[in-house]
Motif scaffolding. Sequence first.
Motif, PDB file in Angstrom:
ATOM      1  N   UNK A 175      61.910 -81.171  38.006  1.00 49.12           N
ATOM      2  CA  UNK A 175      62.955 -81.651  37.105  1.00 49.12           C
ATOM      3  C   UNK A 175      62.454 -81.419  35.681  1.00 49.12           C
ATOM      4  N   UNK A 176      63.065 -80.477  34.990  1.00 48.60           N
ATOM      5  CA  UNK A 176      62.579 -80.074  33.664  1.00 48.60           C
ATOM      6  C   UNK A 176      62.723 -81.183  32.629  1.00 48.60           C
ATOM      7  N   UNK A 177      63.772 -81.990  32.764  1.00 52.83           N
ATOM      8  CA  UNK A 177      63.952 -83.094  31.814  1.00 52.83           C
ATOM      9  C   UNK A 177      62.848 -84.129  31.982  1.00 52.83           C
ATOM     10  N   UNK A 178      62.543 -84.453  33.239  1.00 51.80           N
ATOM     11  CA  UNK A 178      61.464 -85.402  33.502  1.00 51.80           C
ATOM     12  C   UNK A 178      60.118 -84.827  33.072  1.00 51.80           C
ATOM     13  N   UNK A 179      59.964 -83.501  33.239  1.00 51.28           N
ATOM     14  CA  UNK A 179      58.720 -82.845  32.843  1.00 51.28           C
ATOM     15  C   UNK A 179      58.521 -82.940  31.334  1.00 51.28           C
ATOM     16  N   UNK A 180      59.597 -82.747  30.584  1.00 52.77           N
ATOM     17  CA  UNK A 180      59.498 -82.826  29.129  1.00 52.77           C
ATOM     18  C   UNK A 180      59.098 -84.234  28.696  1.00 52.77           C
ATOM     19  N   UNK A 181      59.693 -85.231  29.328  1.00 51.07           N
ATOM     20  CA  UNK A 181      59.360 -86.617  29.002  1.00 51.07           C
ATOM     21  C   UNK A 181      57.903 -86.926  29.319  1.00 51.07           C
ATOM     22  N   UNK A 182      57.421 -86.370  30.451  1.00 47.60           N
ATOM     23  CA  UNK A 182      56.049 -86.645  30.896  1.00 47.60           C
ATOM     24  C   UNK A 182      55.023 -85.740  30.228  1.00 47.60           C
ATOM     25  N   UNK A 183      55.472 -84.747  29.488  1.00 48.53           N
ATOM     26  CA  UNK A 183      54.545 -83.819  28.836  1.00 48.53           C
ATOM     27  C   UNK A 183      53.898 -82.847  29.793  1.00 48.53           C
ATOM     28  N   UNK A 184      54.627 -82.471  30.870  1.00 46.92           N
ATOM     29  CA  UNK A 184      54.106 -81.515  31.850  1.00 46.92           C
ATOM     30  C   UNK A 184      54.698 -80.142  31.560  1.00 46.92           C
ATOM     31  N   UNK A 185      53.849 -79.150  31.388  1.00 46.90           N
ATOM     32  CA  UNK A 185      54.270 -77.772  31.098  1.00 46.90           C
ATOM     33  C   UNK A 185      54.518 -77.045  32.415  1.00 46.90           C
ATOM     34  N   UNK A 186      55.768 -76.788  32.728  1.00 45.79           N
ATOM     35  CA  UNK A 186      56.123 -76.157  34.004  1.00 45.79           C
ATOM     36  C   UNK A 186      55.841 -74.660  34.023  1.00 45.79           C
ATOM     37  N   UNK A 187      55.446 -74.100  32.894  1.00 43.58           N
ATOM     38  CA  UNK A 187      55.129 -72.667  32.855  1.00 43.58           C
ATOM     39  C   UNK A 187      53.669 -72.405  33.211  1.00 43.58           C
ATOM     40  N   UNK A 188      52.885 -73.467  33.343  1.00 38.44           N
ATOM     41  CA  UNK A 188      51.461 -73.340  33.617  1.00 38.44           C
ATOM     42  C   UNK A 188      51.118 -73.903  34.996  1.00 38.44           C
ATOM     43  N   UNK A 189      49.891 -73.626  35.431  1.00 44.68           N
ATOM     44  CA  UNK A 189      49.399 -74.242  36.661  1.00 44.68           C
ATOM     45  C   UNK A 189      49.360 -75.760  36.489  1.00 44.68           C
ATOM     46  N   UNK A 190      49.794 -76.471  37.504  1.00 41.44           N
ATOM     47  CA  UNK A 190      49.852 -77.929  37.451  1.00 41.44           C
ATOM     48  C   UNK A 190      48.779 -78.504  38.371  1.00 41.44           C
ATOM     49  N   UNK A 191      47.866 -79.279  37.828  1.00 41.96           N
ATOM     50  CA  UNK A 191      46.791 -79.885  38.611  1.00 41.96           C
ATOM     51  C   UNK A 191      47.235 -81.264  39.098  1.00 41.96           C
ATOM     52  N   UNK A 192      47.325 -81.397  40.396  1.00 43.72           N
ATOM     53  CA  UNK A 192      47.808 -82.630  41.026  1.00 43.72           C
ATOM     54  C   UNK A 192      47.035 -83.858  40.575  1.00 43.72           C
ATOM     55  N   UNK A 193      45.727 -83.753  40.505  1.00 52.59           N
ATOM     56  CA  UNK A 193      44.894 -84.924  40.191  1.00 52.59           C
ATOM     57  C   UNK A 193      45.004 -85.360  38.733  1.00 52.59           C
ATOM     58  N   UNK A 194      45.627 -84.531  37.891  1.00 54.90           N
ATOM     59  CA  UNK A 194      45.774 -84.877  36.482  1.00 54.90           C
ATOM     60  C   UNK A 194      47.138 -85.475  36.165  1.00 54.90           C
ATOM     61  N   UNK A 195      48.010 -85.529  37.163  1.00 57.70           N
ATOM     62  CA  UNK A 195      49.343 -86.073  36.965  1.00 57.70           C
ATOM     63  C   UNK A 195      49.335 -87.592  37.110  1.00 57.70           C
ATOM     64  N   UNK A 196      50.327 -88.227  36.497  1.00 55.63           N
ATOM     65  CA  UNK A 196      50.575 -89.636  36.759  1.00 55.63           C
ATOM     66  C   UNK A 196      50.910 -89.792  38.246  1.00 55.63           C
ATOM     67  N   UNK A 197      50.780 -91.001  38.764  1.00 48.85           N
ATOM     68  CA  UNK A 197      50.990 -91.229  40.200  1.00 48.85           C
ATOM     69  C   UNK A 197      52.357 -90.757  40.677  1.00 48.85           C
ATOM     70  N   UNK A 198      53.362 -90.770  39.794  1.00 51.88           N
ATOM     71  CA  UNK A 198      54.694 -90.323  40.181  1.00 51.88           C
ATOM     72  C   UNK A 198      55.011 -88.925  39.648  1.00 51.88           C
ATOM     73  N   UNK A 199      54.025 -88.304  39.014  1.00 53.57           N
ATOM     74  CA  UNK A 199      54.241 -86.958  38.490  1.00 53.57           C
ATOM     75  C   UNK A 199      54.606 -85.981  39.588  1.00 53.57           C
TER      76      UNK A 199
END
Length: 453
Positions: A175-199
Amino acid sequence: MKKFMSLLLIAVLMLAMVACGSDESDAPVAEATTSAGENTPEETEAPEVESIEATISVQVESSWLEYYQAAADRVKAAHPNATINFIETGSFDHLDVLDSTDVTNPDVADVFALPADRIYGLSQNEVLASLDALTMAANIGGFDNYDAGLGGNFNINGDYLAFPMNIETLINFANSANAETAGVDLSQTIEFTELDKEGMLIPVFDAWFGVAVANSAQIEFLGMNEDGTLYSDLTEDFANLPAEKQGVFTALFNYWSAHNEAGTSLWDADAAWGYMDTEFSTGGNNVVRLEGPWSTGSLSNLAGEGADLEILPINQVTVNGLPLAHWKGGWGLGVNARVEGNDDQMALATAMIEEIMNTEYAVDFFNATGKIMENVDASVYMNSDMNETDKLVVEAVIESYQDAPARPLFTEWGSVWDTWKNGMLSWSAVQPTTVEEAYAEVQASFKAMMLNF
């Protein structure tokens, strides 16, 4: 047996041609032959035969019905004396009826869908008829090496017991809107252990999803050696596991701890799904959701009616730097064993499967079922009038499938589902305080499972 049935079919057809060679039958025969010839390679041209006169039942899920009806109409255009009835039910519900009764039950269809991992169990129970799959593959086309793909998985002791329906593996929805709010860059590799518990929300207690995390570190829930003996990595003590496998359980323990402390429903086998839907909705806290292509519609609706939905290949998410990986999974279409020996019914069942899998309708097939044909190039979907989201889904599935390990198909693997689930769900009852204590619960479940082999 297959050769005998083929010879018998030829003999019956020859007799039928002699007995029914009146002027009244000439038109339908010519029409059926022309239709078959258009889809048959020259080297496998079918002999001219009478229009099939038989009745079969076909299992179909509600959302597939319109596509299946169109396929049946095309079959009946070539074989006007054929009758194709539908049993409208879920694929797993249908298999449950089959498992609890037998092939003679009229509620069990003559043609039905089955996941590849059920093929050995169904074979042992002798519920599937042998198919002339190589001829079917030649008629349908698009298979570079039939036995190297799903087709080979359905070959049990020399008999092809199902025909490839679709490839499948999990991908990531964001969800790009939720990603923007959470500060997650969807164009890059996403590290699971660095996300918030609900990320990223993964119902890891379900092995269908948990295996994607386990595969990142090549954790084998249940493997088979070349000599046929079985083993599991999860019977080893935690201290003896390689660092990358310890790392997966450390990540899972920390994940559980965060959700346990917050009192979420992620570790509730019944409530987890509703919780995940709520959080994935635009305005929620969930950014990435691991799912299959069949969930595109429902997740799109949650993500701002599609405006906030993005599609990512599975390997764009890593666990401790190691990419998630699911399986090379898939489904097939099988024929009820009771049909074997009735040549007309078998011919009609074969014709129906070939028409369901007609590659000219691959896009319609995906739109109706969310399933991607193994023997259709990605460009067919990319150059179609499918919406951009569906094109991205197909592209992500094909990319994720190429890098996925083979799905274990041996019957004993079926014991893993409850074994893993019970071990993981036990954490909420036991309340482990360390990863070693948490892992010990899973280890105990797998040690108990291995005593059965």
